[in-house]
Design an enzyme around this catalytic site. Sequence first.
Site, mmCIF file in Angstrom:
data_model
loop_
_atom_site.group_PDB
_atom_site.id
_atom_site.type_symbol
_atom_site.label_atom_id
_atom_site.label_comp_id
_atom_site.label_asym_id
_atom_site.label_seq_id
_atom_site.Cartn_x
_atom_site.Cartn_y
_atom_site.Cartn_z
ATOM 1 N N ARG A 80 7.260 -34.325 -61.160
ATOM 2 C CA ARG A 80 8.945 -34.226 -60.677
ATOM 3 C C ARG A 80 9.028 -35.583 -60.729
ATOM 4 O O ARG A 80 8.484 -36.231 -61.140
ATOM 5 C CB ARG A 80 8.433 -33.757 -59.201
ATOM 6 C CG ARG A 80 8.653 -32.131 -58.685
ATOM 7 C CD ARG A 80 9.387 -31.648 -59.449
ATOM 8 N NE ARG A 80 9.764 -29.814 -59.472
ATOM 9 C CZ ARG A 80 9.074 -28.684 -59.971
ATOM 10 N NH1 ARG A 80 8.753 -28.836 -61.279
ATOM 11 N NH2 ARG A 80 8.612 -27.648 -59.339
ATOM 12 N N HIS B 142 12.445 -31.117 -69.473
ATOM 13 C CA HIS B 142 11.118 -30.429 -68.505
ATOM 14 C C HIS B 142 11.741 -28.759 -68.880
ATOM 15 O O HIS B 142 12.158 -27.769 -68.672
ATOM 16 C CB HIS B 142 12.583 -29.268 -67.154
ATOM 17 C CG HIS B 142 11.690 -29.460 -65.743
ATOM 18 N ND1 HIS B 142 12.618 -29.453 -64.951
ATOM 19 C CD2 HIS B 142 10.858 -28.699 -65.709
ATOM 20 C CE1 HIS B 142 11.449 -29.578 -64.214
ATOM 21 N NE2 HIS B 142 10.605 -28.764 -64.274
HETATM 22 P P1 NDP Z 1 -0.675 -26.191 -56.876
HETATM 23 O O1 NDP Z 1 -0.386 -26.390 -55.213
HETATM 24 O O2 NDP Z 1 -2.367 -25.289 -57.732
HETATM 25 O O3 NDP Z 1 -2.895 -27.471 -57.030
HETATM 26 C C1 NDP Z 1 -1.391 -29.097 -55.855
HETATM 27 C C2 NDP Z 1 -2.861 -29.891 -56.852
HETATM 28 O O4 NDP Z 1 -1.746 -31.208 -56.225
HETATM 29 C C3 NDP Z 1 -3.751 -29.871 -55.414
HETATM 30 O O5 NDP Z 1 -5.043 -30.009 -56.280
HETATM 31 C C4 NDP Z 1 -4.023 -30.698 -54.571
HETATM 32 O O6 NDP Z 1 -5.099 -31.624 -53.641
HETATM 33 C C5 NDP Z 1 -3.158 -31.609 -55.246
HETATM 34 N N1 NDP Z 1 -2.158 -32.853 -54.399
HETATM 35 C C6 NDP Z 1 -1.715 -32.150 -52.898
HETATM 36 N N2 NDP Z 1 -0.752 -33.340 -52.236
HETATM 37 C C7 NDP Z 1 -1.848 -34.707 -52.603
HETATM 38 C C8 NDP Z 1 -2.045 -35.522 -52.270
HETATM 39 N N3 NDP Z 1 -1.456 -36.110 -51.072
HETATM 40 N N4 NDP Z 1 -2.515 -36.314 -52.645
HETATM 41 C C9 NDP Z 1 -3.667 -35.871 -54.057
HETATM 42 N N5 NDP Z 1 -3.481 -34.571 -54.194
HETATM 43 C C10 NDP Z 1 -2.277 -33.951 -53.543
HETATM 44 O O7 NDP Z 1 0.379 -26.555 -57.431
HETATM 45 P P2 NDP Z 1 0.100 -25.978 -59.132
HETATM 46 O O8 NDP Z 1 -0.574 -26.905 -59.828
HETATM 47 O O9 NDP Z 1 0.885 -24.612 -59.257
HETATM 48 O O10 NDP Z 1 1.708 -27.162 -59.678
HETATM 49 C C11 NDP Z 1 1.709 -28.532 -59.029
HETATM 50 C C12 NDP Z 1 3.092 -28.946 -59.607
HETATM 51 O O11 NDP Z 1 3.603 -28.587 -61.536
HETATM 52 C C13 NDP Z 1 4.196 -27.888 -59.129
HETATM 53 O O12 NDP Z 1 4.483 -28.242 -57.529
HETATM 54 C C14 NDP Z 1 5.381 -28.862 -60.036
HETATM 55 O O13 NDP Z 1 5.831 -30.602 -59.602
HETATM 56 C C15 NDP Z 1 4.326 -29.647 -61.009
HETATM 57 N N6 NDP Z 1 5.204 -28.035 -62.136
HETATM 58 C C16 NDP Z 1 5.761 -28.708 -63.134
HETATM 59 C C17 NDP Z 1 6.355 -28.160 -64.443
HETATM 60 C C18 NDP Z 1 7.145 -28.633 -65.283
HETATM 61 O O14 NDP Z 1 7.944 -27.594 -66.107
HETATM 62 N N7 NDP Z 1 7.121 -29.709 -65.799
HETATM 63 C C19 NDP Z 1 6.024 -26.519 -63.793
HETATM 64 C C20 NDP Z 1 5.380 -25.744 -63.236
HETATM 65 C C21 NDP Z 1 5.226 -26.907 -62.131
HETATM 66 P P3 NDP Z 1 -5.971 -29.803 -53.116
HETATM 67 O O15 NDP Z 1 -6.573 -29.389 -54.686
HETATM 68 O O16 NDP Z 1 -6.799 -31.165 -52.479
HETATM 69 O O17 NDP Z 1 -4.716 -29.330 -52.389
HETATM 70 C C1 OXD Z 2 7.919 -25.032 -61.882
HETATM 71 C C2 OXD Z 2 8.350 -25.937 -63.157
HETATM 72 O O1 OXD Z 2 7.611 -26.069 -60.884
HETATM 73 O O2 OXD Z 2 9.399 -25.388 -64.030
HETATM 74 O O3 OXD Z 2 7.449 -24.245 -62.028
HETATM 75 O O4 OXD Z 2 9.217 -27.037 -62.685
#
Ligand code: NDP
Ligand code: OXD
Length: 310
Positions: A225, A273
């Site tokens: 983000r 995005h």
């Molecule tokens: P998940 O919830 O599956 O994974 C999140 C990961 O981040 C986990 O490994 C988690 O750790 C880690 N995490 C969260 N908080 C912290 C912290 N404070 N310190 C260290 N690690 C942390 O999410 P997704 O993989 O499904 O998606 C991730 C993000 O990708 C979305 O929230 C969105 O922001 C972004 N996204 C962007 C898109 C785009 O088009 N640009 C499209 C889709 C998503 P743990 O495993 O220990 O819980």
């Molecule tokens: C998502 C994105 O969070 O598209 O799925 O950014």
Amino acid sequence: MKPNIFFNSNLDSPEEWRAALAMHFGDFKFSMAGDTENPENVDIALVWTIPDGGLERFINLRAILSLGAGVNQLDPTRLPAHVPLARLVDPSLTRTMVDYAKTAVYRYHRRFHEFERLSRHSEWKFIPPTLTRDTSVALLGLGELGREIAGALRHEGFKVLGWSRTPKQLNNIQTFTGRDGLASMVAESDIIINVLPLTDDTRHILRRELFSHCRRGACLINMGRGLHLVEADLLEAIDDRIIADATLDVGTVEPIPPAHPFWNHPHILVTPHVAGLSMPETASKAIAENIRKAMAGERLLHQVDLGRGY
Ligand code: NDP
Ligand code: OXD
């Protein structure tokens, strides 16, 4: 079961979603802002963002289902706390994110970013290729998306490192936790990919302090983000040659305004995005499953823990 679904998104096609949901439910109601007849009968909010009028009028809501993997755009603090919220996990979204990460990584690994600059000046300069095993890539976030990206890059032979909140054991991937772990990881990495959710803990994580631990000349790819990044700190780090180049799929404000210094910056590539896209045809499977769970009063798949923010 005849779920009553309210849909709100300025990015996703309601027609495509209505058609995709029809593959899963013989009978269902589907409405959008302006044409919801009896808001008290709505069971499910299927939303990318909260509509202008909020969700308060849906007093019998059973679930809020995000049309994205992230939920910060819904501002969870504004949501009714008693209604479960789930994020989207979908094979097409994962696949497009993996493809984007590989493309951006290879662009740096094979020096296309440098050839792009050189070609603008008609410069024929040989920069020898290197093997993937000699490029290290760090992932911030090892969740649904980060893990898949890490595995795909590992499969290509890159040295892959990853950071998460809780410890992970992944095949041939060196993993880290904690702020010290993050500093150690970026110190060993040529390319850093952010794929974290935006939470109170991760906001502005890509800032001067983190860049100060980076290997000189590292490249940054932000697929998370916009608010993960302190934009002025990135510009400074590029000026200081700490960060060589950046690929930014997300902005603090989207679209990034025309006068923003990221546009036309010789060391920054902006994409609008587009890293991940969920296609209703595949994503409706997971959504339909969660609708069934919500209607049955069961815990949702990928239910967001509002306390930790993801
Ligand atoms: P998940 O919830 O599956 O994974 C999140 C990961 O981040 C986990 O490994 C988690 O750790 C880690 N995490 C969260 N908080 C912290 C912290 N404070 N310190 C260290 N690690 C942390 O999410 P997704 O993989 O499904 O998606 C991730 C993000 O990708 C979305 O929230 C969105 O922001 C972004 N996204 C962007 C898109 C785009 O088009 N640009 C499209 C889709 C998503 P743990 O495993 O220990 O819980
Ligand atoms: C998502 C994105 O969070 O598209 O799925 O950014």
